[in-house]
Design a protein around this motif. Structure first.
Motif, PDB file in Angstrom:
ATOM      1  N   ILE A 191       0.659  -1.334  -0.006  1.00 43.65           N
ATOM      2  CA  ILE A 191       0.051  -0.082   0.016  1.00 43.65           C
ATOM      3  C   ILE A 191       0.714   1.305   0.250  1.00 43.65           C
ATOM      4  O   ILE A 191       1.969   1.351   0.789  1.00 43.65           O
ATOM      5  N   VAL A 192       0.632   2.160  -0.960  1.00 43.50           N
ATOM      6  CA  VAL A 192       1.217   3.380  -0.910  1.00 43.50           C
ATOM      7  C   VAL A 192       0.164   4.465  -0.303  1.00 43.50           C
ATOM      8  O   VAL A 192      -0.922   4.462  -0.545  1.00 43.50           O
ATOM      9  N   CYS A 193       0.687   5.327   0.511  1.00 46.88           N
ATOM     10  CA  CYS A 193      -0.039   6.278   1.221  1.00 46.88           C
ATOM     11  C   CYS A 193       0.113   7.694   0.776  1.00 46.88           C
ATOM     12  O   CYS A 193       1.371   7.838   0.521  1.00 46.88           O
ATOM     13  N   THR A 194      -0.951   8.445   0.772  1.00 46.15           N
ATOM     14  CA  THR A 194      -0.896   9.929   0.518  1.00 46.15           C
ATOM     15  C   THR A 194      -1.833  10.582   1.206  1.00 46.15           C
ATOM     16  O   THR A 194      -2.582  10.007   1.920  1.00 46.15           O
ATOM     17  N   ARG A 195      -1.654  11.780   1.146  1.00 47.90           N
ATOM     18  CA  ARG A 195      -2.673  12.672   2.315  1.00 47.90           C
ATOM     19  C   ARG A 195      -3.687  13.312   1.320  1.00 47.90           C
ATOM     20  O   ARG A 195      -3.733  13.353  -0.029  1.00 47.90           O
ATOM     21  N   GLY A 196      -4.866  13.388   1.768  1.00 49.90           N
ATOM     22  CA  GLY A 196      -6.045  13.973   1.117  1.00 49.90           C
ATOM     23  C   GLY A 196      -6.083  15.325   0.817  1.00 49.90           C
ATOM     24  O   GLY A 196      -4.874  16.027   1.193  1.00 49.90           O
ATOM     25  N   LYS A 197      -6.942  15.966  -0.020  1.00 47.69           N
ATOM     26  CA  LYS A 197      -6.846  17.453  -0.203  1.00 47.69           C
ATOM     27  C   LYS A 197      -7.222  18.275   0.942  1.00 47.69           C
ATOM     28  O   LYS A 197      -8.228  17.737   1.722  1.00 47.69           O
ATOM     29  N   LYS A 198      -6.518  19.362   1.275  1.00 50.45           N
ATOM     30  CA  LYS A 198      -6.841  20.133   2.448  1.00 50.45           C
ATOM     31  C   LYS A 198      -8.205  20.749   2.526  1.00 50.45           C
ATOM     32  O   LYS A 198      -8.847  20.929   3.427  1.00 50.45           O
ATOM     33  N   THR A 199      -8.781  21.437   1.330  1.00 54.39           N
ATOM     34  CA  THR A 199      -9.874  22.127   1.258  1.00 54.39           C
ATOM     35  C   THR A 199     -10.813  21.337   0.364  1.00 54.39           C
ATOM     36  O   THR A 199     -10.384  20.416  -0.619  1.00 54.39           O
ATOM     37  N   LEU A 200     -12.012  21.834   0.370  1.00 53.74           N
ATOM     38  CA  LEU A 200     -13.151  21.266  -0.641  1.00 53.74           C
ATOM     39  C   LEU A 200     -12.709  21.671  -1.986  1.00 53.74           C
ATOM     40  O   LEU A 200     -12.955  21.052  -2.880  1.00 53.74           O
ATOM     41  N   ASN A 201     -12.351  23.078  -2.141  1.00 46.51           N
ATOM     42  CA  ASN A 201     -11.813  23.317  -3.469  1.00 46.51           C
ATOM     43  C   ASN A 201     -10.729  22.721  -4.044  1.00 46.51           C
ATOM     44  O   ASN A 201     -10.589  22.381  -5.366  1.00 46.51           O
ATOM     45  N   ASP A 202      -9.761  22.412  -3.190  1.00 45.89           N
ATOM     46  CA  ASP A 202      -8.776  21.649  -3.771  1.00 45.89           C
ATOM     47  C   ASP A 202      -9.180  20.200  -4.451  1.00 45.89           C
ATOM     48  O   ASP A 202      -8.843  19.574  -5.275  1.00 45.89           O
ATOM     49  N   LEU A 203     -10.138  19.681  -3.560  1.00 49.24           N
ATOM     50  CA  LEU A 203     -10.737  18.179  -3.825  1.00 49.24           C
ATOM     51  C   LEU A 203     -11.344  18.382  -5.117  1.00 49.24           C
ATOM     52  O   LEU A 203     -11.230  17.568  -5.999  1.00 49.24           O
ATOM     53  N   ILE A 204     -12.273  19.213  -5.274  1.00 48.83           N
ATOM     54  CA  ILE A 204     -12.953  19.553  -6.430  1.00 48.83           C
ATOM     55  C   ILE A 204     -12.025  19.695  -7.562  1.00 48.83           C
ATOM     56  O   ILE A 204     -12.323  19.345  -8.772  1.00 48.83           O
ATOM     57  N   SER A 205     -11.233  20.612  -7.464  1.00 48.63           N
ATOM     58  CA  SER A 205     -10.095  20.716  -8.415  1.00 48.63           C
ATOM     59  C   SER A 205      -9.330  19.523  -8.855  1.00 48.63           C
ATOM     60  O   SER A 205      -9.227  19.405 -10.057  1.00 48.63           O
ATOM     61  N   GLN A 206      -9.217  18.817  -8.169  1.00 43.57           N
ATOM     62  CA  GLN A 206      -8.367  17.403  -8.452  1.00 43.57           C
ATOM     63  C   GLN A 206      -9.393  16.661  -9.053  1.00 43.57           C
ATOM     64  O   GLN A 206      -8.841  15.996 -10.186  1.00 43.57           O
TER      65      GLN A 206
END
Length: 379
Positions: A252-267
């Motif tokens: 398993i490779v681990c990464t962090r989630g997006k900090k804000t809702l805008n960042d998440l939607i952009s991704q």
């Protein structure tokens, strides 16, 4: 008219249940990969780096701490015109380790982007097995050993690896974590039936021959995303029986989630910006079923609140919601233990309620305007 809409939603619900059910079955039937011995396959790990000064050192430390023999793998970090201190950090690290090196994309180079960076890395690499990950990722010390073990056991042209979030703090992180589990496990379950659905470039391996046989990213360079899944589709089309999922917790490779809702939607908008013509038929079908079912649920729920539903309509809507909730929960219940995320299941009901709205918004706005990524405007 409303009855026809309900019947259409029921048909989509059945298709949705079948698709998720097949993914669950495929996940369950996929065997765990055992770490082998006498592993000596040459490996080149390629990491595209763009403005990652806060996380790149941690990623490099995880890569050079692998239990795989140092003489059998190299780490190639491709600096994609970073405007922060990423290049300096990488250069300092390269001076300490013989198997770590950096490639820099010059400011005057007209080509840029993750696909171009990975292509340069492949061209510069020396190994038969190419492994990609992202600069904001960390992995366990046996990561490479599990990948090579899977390669030796299955003789695959492409290996899909598991990805999960880590250090989740707020509700947004936990909702993203559940969503990623659902995406990764669905993609891996589909792979059991030799169906290419989704994968993640944070944990992907393929042979140099396979990459060259499909001419790398030729034909798909003009989309901002798809360095992973569009390449997956190309290799799967040429080698439909030689794609495997690496089912191992050590992988398993681990990464962090997006900090804000805008960042998440952009991704997510960036992920969904791929050309329709570049997507394979199975993914098109699955995407349409999932999107349409969620839209139908949303429309029918709004209508039931502000329209004039009779008892039959209310019962059918309840049945539709229950069918979705049950099958989605079962998928997560079966797969979250593998990723160590079962503790987040209480957040499932929140995600289930907002997901149709979230999906509709992404689908309806992903072609509007430009998206900014790492200080770069992406059309």
């Amino acid at each position: 008219m409303i009855d026809i809409f309900f019947y259409s939603a029921i048909l989509n619900a059945l298709l949705y249940i079948i698709l998720i059910g097949l993914c669950m079955h495929g996940w369950q039937k996929t065997e765990y990969t055992r770490i082998g011995s006498n592993l000596d396959t040459k490996v080149s790990v390629i990491v595209a780096v763009r403005n990652e000064e806060e996380v790149i050192e941690r990623c490099i430390e995880a890569l050079i701490s692998q239990t795989y023999a140092k003489e059998n793998y190299e780490v190639i970090l491709v600096n994609d015109n970073s405007t922060d201190n990423s290049g300096e950090i990488i250069q300092h690290t390269c001076s300490k380790y013989d198997n770590v090196r950096m490639i820099t994309i010059d400011d005057n180079d007209s080509n840029f982007g993750k696909k171009y960076a990975i292509s340069l890395g492949v061209q510069s690499s020396i190994a038969e097995l190419i492994v990609t990950t992202d600069a904001d990722c960390v992995m366990g010390r046996d990561w490479l050993r599990t990948i090579v073990s899977s390669y030796n056991q299955n003789n695959s042209k492409l290996i899909l690896g598991p990805v999960a979030l880590y250090e989740e703090k707020g509700i947004l992180d936990k909702l993203q974590s559940l969503e990623l589990v659902a995406l990764i496990s669905s993609g891996m379950g589909a792979a059991y039936y030799n169906k290419a659905l989704v994968c993640n470039g944070a944990n992907l391996a393929y042979t140099r021959k396979a990459f060259n046989d499909v001419n790398g990213y030729s034909g798909i360079m003009d989309t901002s995303s798809g360095d992973d899944v569009l390449l997956y589709y190309k290799i799967h089309k040429k080698y439909p029986d030689q794609v495997s999922f690496l089912k191992s917790k050590a992988a398993i490779v681990c990464t962090r989630g997006k900090k804000t809702l805008n960042d998440l939607i952009s991704q997510r908008k960036r992920w969904s910006s791929k050309k329709w013509s570049d997507i394979n038929d199975f993914t098109k079908f699955t995407s349409l079923v999932v999107l349409l079912f969620n839209i139908q649920l949303l429309v029918l729920t709004v209508w039931s609140l502000f329209g004039n539903p009779n008892i039959n309509h209310k019962q059918m809507l309840l049945l539709l919601w229950l069918s979705k909730l049950i099958v989605d929960f079962l998928l997560l219940f079966l797969t979250t233990p593998f990723f160590g995320k079962r503790k987040f299941l209480p957040y499932f009901i929140i995600e289930a309620i907002i997901y149709p709205i979230y999906m509709l918004y992404i689908a309806s706005t992903n072609k509007l305007g430009n998206t900014t990524w790492k200080g770069r405007i992406i059309s």
